[in-house]
Scaffold this motif. Structure first.
Motif, PDB file in Angstrom:
ATOM      1  N   LEU A  86      33.150  48.765  49.685  1.00 59.04           N
ATOM      2  CA  LEU A  86      33.886  47.856  48.805  1.00 59.04           C
ATOM      3  C   LEU A  86      34.150  48.493  47.443  1.00 59.04           C
ATOM      4  O   LEU A  86      35.195  48.244  46.829  1.00 59.04           O
ATOM      5  CB  LEU A  86      33.117  46.548  48.638  1.00 59.04           C
ATOM      6  CG  LEU A  86      33.071  45.646  49.886  1.00 59.04           C
ATOM      7  CD1 LEU A  86      32.143  44.468  49.652  1.00 59.04           C
ATOM      8  CD2 LEU A  86      34.461  45.153  50.252  1.00 59.04           C
ATOM      9  N   SER A  87      33.228  49.314  46.964  1.00 58.79           N
ATOM     10  CA  SER A  87      33.437  50.009  45.695  1.00 58.79           C
ATOM     11  C   SER A  87      34.640  50.942  45.782  1.00 58.79           C
ATOM     12  O   SER A  87      35.465  51.022  44.848  1.00 58.79           O
ATOM     13  CB  SER A  87      32.191  50.804  45.308  1.00 58.79           C
ATOM     14  OG  SER A  87      31.100  49.945  45.069  1.00 58.79           O
ATOM     15  N   VAL A  96      45.895  44.156  45.689  1.00 56.09           N
ATOM     16  CA  VAL A  96      46.564  43.310  44.689  1.00 56.09           C
ATOM     17  C   VAL A  96      46.349  41.838  45.024  1.00 56.09           C
ATOM     18  O   VAL A  96      45.899  41.475  46.112  1.00 56.09           O
ATOM     19  CB  VAL A  96      48.081  43.610  44.628  1.00 56.09           C
ATOM     20  CG1 VAL A  96      48.320  45.029  44.131  1.00 56.09           C
ATOM     21  CG2 VAL A  96      48.725  43.415  45.996  1.00 56.09           C
ATOM     22  N   ASP A  97      46.701  41.019  44.040  1.00 55.61           N
ATOM     23  CA  ASP A  97      46.710  39.568  44.193  1.00 55.61           C
ATOM     24  C   ASP A  97      45.326  39.014  44.556  1.00 55.61           C
ATOM     25  O   ASP A  97      44.316  39.595  44.203  1.00 55.61           O
ATOM     26  CB  ASP A  97      47.759  39.148  45.224  1.00 55.61           C
ATOM     27  CG  ASP A  97      49.161  39.627  44.821  1.00 55.61           C
ATOM     28  OD1 ASP A  97      49.411  39.695  43.612  1.00 55.61           O
ATOM     29  OD2 ASP A  97      49.958  39.941  45.725  1.00 55.61           O
ATOM     30  N   GLU A  98      45.326  37.914  45.308  1.00 51.48           N
ATOM     31  CA  GLU A  98      44.070  37.208  45.574  1.00 51.48           C
ATOM     32  C   GLU A  98      43.110  38.029  46.413  1.00 51.48           C
ATOM     33  O   GLU A  98      41.900  37.962  46.230  1.00 51.48           O
ATOM     34  CB  GLU A  98      44.342  35.870  46.269  1.00 51.48           C
ATOM     35  CG  GLU A  98      43.091  35.021  46.432  1.00 51.48           C
ATOM     36  CD  GLU A  98      43.382  33.613  46.910  1.00 51.48           C
ATOM     37  OE1 GLU A  98      42.436  32.804  46.974  1.00 51.48           O
ATOM     38  OE2 GLU A  98      44.555  33.323  47.212  1.00 51.48           O
ATOM     39  N   GLN A  99      43.656  38.837  47.346  1.00 48.45           N
ATOM     40  CA  GLN A  99      42.774  39.638  48.174  1.00 48.45           C
ATOM     41  C   GLN A  99      42.008  40.676  47.344  1.00 48.45           C
ATOM     42  O   GLN A  99      40.841  40.950  47.610  1.00 48.45           O
ATOM     43  CB  GLN A  99      43.572  40.330  49.285  1.00 48.45           C
ATOM     44  CG  GLN A  99      44.070  39.364  50.357  1.00 48.45           C
ATOM     45  CD  GLN A  99      42.939  38.536  50.944  1.00 48.45           C
ATOM     46  OE1 GLN A  99      41.957  39.087  51.427  1.00 48.45           O
ATOM     47  NE2 GLN A  99      43.077  37.212  50.895  1.00 48.45           N
ATOM     48  N   ALA A 100      42.676  41.216  46.343  1.00 50.95           N
ATOM     49  CA  ALA A 100      41.989  42.152  45.441  1.00 50.95           C
ATOM     50  C   ALA A 100      40.877  41.433  44.692  1.00 50.95           C
ATOM     51  O   ALA A 100      39.768  41.949  44.529  1.00 50.95           O
ATOM     52  CB  ALA A 100      42.989  42.758  44.460  1.00 50.95           C
ATOM     53  N   GLN A 104      36.779  42.146  45.021  1.00 47.50           N
ATOM     54  CA  GLN A 104      35.939  42.493  43.878  1.00 47.50           C
ATOM     55  C   GLN A 104      34.821  41.469  43.681  1.00 47.50           C
ATOM     56  O   GLN A 104      33.695  41.831  43.316  1.00 47.50           O
ATOM     57  CB  GLN A 104      36.776  42.602  42.603  1.00 47.50           C
ATOM     58  CG  GLN A 104      35.994  43.173  41.427  1.00 47.50           C
ATOM     59  CD  GLN A 104      36.882  43.568  40.271  1.00 47.50           C
ATOM     60  OE1 GLN A 104      37.998  43.081  40.127  1.00 47.50           O
ATOM     61  NE2 GLN A 104      36.407  44.477  39.431  1.00 47.50           N
ATOM     62  N   ARG A 105      35.111  40.213  43.955  1.00 46.65           N
ATOM     63  CA  ARG A 105      34.076  39.179  43.843  1.00 46.65           C
ATOM     64  C   ARG A 105      32.969  39.439  44.862  1.00 46.65           C
ATOM     65  O   ARG A 105      31.776  39.311  44.561  1.00 46.65           O
ATOM     66  CB  ARG A 105      34.684  37.798  44.055  1.00 46.65           C
ATOM     67  CG  ARG A 105      33.661  36.653  44.122  1.00 46.65           C
ATOM     68  CD  ARG A 105      32.910  36.510  42.795  1.00 46.65           C
ATOM     69  NE  ARG A 105      31.752  35.661  42.934  1.00 46.65           N
ATOM     70  CZ  ARG A 105      31.766  34.329  42.808  1.00 46.65           C
ATOM     71  NH1 ARG A 105      32.907  33.706  42.572  1.00 46.65           N
ATOM     72  NH2 ARG A 105      30.667  33.633  42.908  1.00 46.65           N
ATOM     73  N   MET A 106      33.370  39.784  46.067  1.00 47.69           N
ATOM     74  CA  MET A 106      32.377  40.085  47.096  1.00 47.69           C
ATOM     75  C   MET A 106      31.520  41.276  46.683  1.00 47.69           C
ATOM     76  O   MET A 106      30.286  41.264  46.842  1.00 47.69           O
ATOM     77  CB  MET A 106      33.075  40.373  48.419  1.00 47.69           C
ATOM     78  CG  MET A 106      32.119  40.574  49.594  1.00 47.69           C
ATOM     79  SD  MET A 106      33.015  40.802  51.138  1.00 47.69           S
ATOM     80  CE  MET A 106      31.643  41.007  52.269  1.00 47.69           C
ATOM     81  N   LEU A 107      32.145  42.284  46.107  1.00 46.85           N
ATOM     82  CA  LEU A 107      31.410  43.464  45.644  1.00 46.85           C
ATOM     83  C   LEU A 107      30.415  43.076  44.544  1.00 46.85           C
ATOM     84  O   LEU A 107      29.257  43.505  44.565  1.00 46.85           O
ATOM     85  CB  LEU A 107      32.384  44.523  45.120  1.00 46.85           C
ATOM     86  CG  LEU A 107      31.754  45.743  44.445  1.00 46.85           C
ATOM     87  CD1 LEU A 107      30.816  46.471  45.411  1.00 46.85           C
ATOM     88  CD2 LEU A 107      32.835  46.681  43.921  1.00 46.85           C
ATOM     89  N   TYR A 124      32.146  41.190  37.343  1.00 58.61           N
ATOM     90  CA  TYR A 124      32.231  39.757  37.061  1.00 58.61           C
ATOM     91  C   TYR A 124      33.141  39.487  35.860  1.00 58.61           C
ATOM     92  O   TYR A 124      33.969  38.567  35.888  1.00 58.61           O
ATOM     93  CB  TYR A 124      30.832  39.180  36.797  1.00 58.61           C
ATOM     94  CG  TYR A 124      30.046  38.891  38.045  1.00 58.61           C
ATOM     95  CD1 TYR A 124      30.554  38.059  39.039  1.00 58.61           C
ATOM     96  CD2 TYR A 124      28.770  39.422  38.239  1.00 58.61           C
ATOM     97  CE1 TYR A 124      29.823  37.778  40.187  1.00 58.61           C
ATOM     98  CE2 TYR A 124      28.030  39.141  39.383  1.00 58.61           C
ATOM     99  CZ  TYR A 124      28.572  38.325  40.354  1.00 58.61           C
ATOM    100  OH  TYR A 124      27.857  38.046  41.485  1.00 58.61           O
ATOM    101  N   TYR A 125      32.968  40.258  34.804  1.00 57.92           N
ATOM    102  CA  TYR A 125      33.798  40.044  33.615  1.00 57.92           C
ATOM    103  C   TYR A 125      35.273  40.315  33.912  1.00 57.92           C
ATOM    104  O   TYR A 125      36.154  39.612  33.425  1.00 57.92           O
ATOM    105  CB  TYR A 125      33.311  40.929  32.470  1.00 57.92           C
ATOM    106  CG  TYR A 125      32.154  40.328  31.703  1.00 57.92           C
ATOM    107  CD1 TYR A 125      32.332  39.196  30.910  1.00 57.92           C
ATOM    108  CD2 TYR A 125      30.880  40.877  31.765  1.00 57.92           C
ATOM    109  CE1 TYR A 125      31.275  38.633  30.209  1.00 57.92           C
ATOM    110  CE2 TYR A 125      29.806  40.321  31.067  1.00 57.92           C
ATOM    111  CZ  TYR A 125      30.020  39.198  30.293  1.00 57.92           C
ATOM    112  OH  TYR A 125      28.979  38.632  29.605  1.00 57.92           O
ATOM    113  N   GLN A 126      35.542  41.323  34.726  1.00 50.89           N
ATOM    114  CA  GLN A 126      36.918  41.616  35.110  1.00 50.89           C
ATOM    115  C   GLN A 126      37.504  40.450  35.904  1.00 50.89           C
ATOM    116  O   GLN A 126      38.669  40.079  35.729  1.00 50.89           O
ATOM    117  CB  GLN A 126      36.971  42.900  35.944  1.00 50.89           C
ATOM    118  CG  GLN A 126      38.367  43.315  36.378  1.00 50.89           C
ATOM    119  CD  GLN A 126      39.266  43.650  35.200  1.00 50.89           C
ATOM    120  OE1 GLN A 126      38.812  44.193  34.195  1.00 50.89           O
ATOM    121  NE2 GLN A 126      40.544  43.319  35.314  1.00 50.89           N
TER     122      GLN A 126
END
Length: 393
Positions: A86-87, A96-100, A104-107, A124-126
């Motif tokens: 995932l990294s 891009v978009d929601e899948q991106a 990142q949330r999963m990571l 998280y901040y991103q």
């Protein structure tokens, strides 16, 4: 909870894989579809093998395959491999978009699970900067607060919780125990005592049988010099069925005494397991009974104390003589071995013998008191008793 969140993310990712696969090169798209089929048949290891054999040359293909590998590795129980894949997908910036965002949330959540807190925070901040419509930014801030808590960054914990509670897309959960515990922990570490009181009150409403909340609340109230509130807290805790510790019972007794209710203070001392065997406890209880003017109970308590230290026969004798038990008082005075009280003991005997109309013994003790420590009181007794003796003769 973390497993549930990541599992949800993986399902969301899977539902969109076929639609996204058409953007891949034909060869990689076919392999991806095959991997999805295997995954749907619960053949996770085989699905991983299919994707692991791919060496995409196109950046997007590589990012896409790594994202899928990350999901599959997680489902297979290999969180470290999931984080690695995932990294690569997130850092490629090809998604891009929601899948991106979801990737990142999963990571971030996986890094939090792996206790790699400092690595999780930037993600998280991103994520808070651009939040898809269906996602909850407040939940992100809660994760950020948890992560800062693990890093002992207390001010940032409170800041993140504030963002969590006041975000326009997420209402504060007043009954959220975990949120309150995070807030309390940070407040206590920062010594924000006043702010911690409403937090503890909220926790007590949620968990009235949790002794720790009551104990911390009364401790803070004492720290803030709020004895009345501390007393009320400990009383309510007892009524709730909370078993107070030895130190808390002593504090409760002190607070009752300070409030001018010494009889309640004495009764509280009797709750201590050591109230029959601990000299300090017995002496304190005797003091409270005496302050409450419960003379018989005070005498009994002082007699218990005197069995440990004969100096307390002095208090016993004083109360016995005060209550008209002169013979008993004289016996108690004989047991006082404190040299510094020789004159006081002699004067007390003077008063007792006088009440018993034994004037000769009263005069003897008055003279003894004056010989040891000359005083106006002793001289007054000598003069008075000498006159009485002359009158009687």
């Amino acid at each position: 909870m973390m497993k549930l969140i990541v599992s949800i993310f993986s399902v969301v990712l899977m539902f969109s894989e076929l639609a996204q696969a058409q953007q891949l090169t034909q060869y990689n798209a076919a392999k991806v579809q095959r991997a999805i089929q295997l995954q749907q048949q619960d053949k996770i290891v085989q699905a991983i093998d299919v994707l692991a054999d791919l060496s995409p040359s196109q950046p997007y293909d590589k990012a896409y395959v790594q994202r899928m590998l990350g999901v599959f590795h997680w489902q297979n129980g290999n969180s470290k491999a999931a984080v690695k894949s995932l990294s690569i997908a997130v850092n490629s910036q090809q998604l891009v978009d929601e899948q991106a965002w979801i990737t990142q949330r999963m990571l971030a959540d996986l890094l939090l699970t792996e206790q790699r807190f400092a690595e999780a925070l930037p993600h998280y901040y991103q994520l808070t900067k651009t939040v898809p419509e269906k996602q909850k930014v407040g939940d992100l801030w809660f994760r950020i607060a948890q992560t800062h808590y693990q890093l002992s960054e207390w001010k940032k914990v409170l800041s993140a919780l504030k963002q969590h509670q006041h975000t326009g897309k997420y209402k504060e959960r007043n009954n959220d125990r975990q949120l309150l515990v995070l807030k309390l922990g940070a407040q206590l570490q920062l010594k924000h005592w006043k702010s911690a009181i409403p937090t503890l009150n909220a926790l007590i409403v949620l968990e009235p049988n949790q002794a720790g909340w009551w104990q911390q609340l009364s401790s803070i109230q004492l720290r803030l010099n709020q004895p009345k509130h501390a007393l009320d807290t400990l009383i309510l805790a007892e009524r709730q069925g909370i078993e107070l510790s030895k130190s808390e019972l002593k504090i409760l007794a002190q607070l009752y005494a300070q409030r001018g209710i010494p009889e309640k203070a004495a009764q509280v001392m009797a709750q201590l397991a050591e109230y029959e065997t601990d000299k300090e406890v017995i002496v304190t209880q005797a003091t409270y009974w005496q302050a409450a003017k419960e003379w018989d109970k005070a005498i009994t308590a002082w007699q218990k104390a005197a069995k440990f230290d004969n100096q307390y026969y002095w208090q016993v004798a004083q109360l016995q003589i005060q209550e008209g038990h002169y013979q008993q008082g004289l016996k108690s005075l004989d047991k006082v071995k404190d040299y510094n009280k020789t004159d006081d003991v002699a004067l007390a005997k003077t008063r007792a013998y006088y009440k018993l109309n034994q004037l000769e013994l009263a005069l003897v003790n008055a003279k003894r008191a004056n010989d040891f420590t000359p005083s106006n009181e002793a001289k007054g007794w000598i003069q008075y008793l000498s006159q009485l003796r002359k009158m009687e003769s």
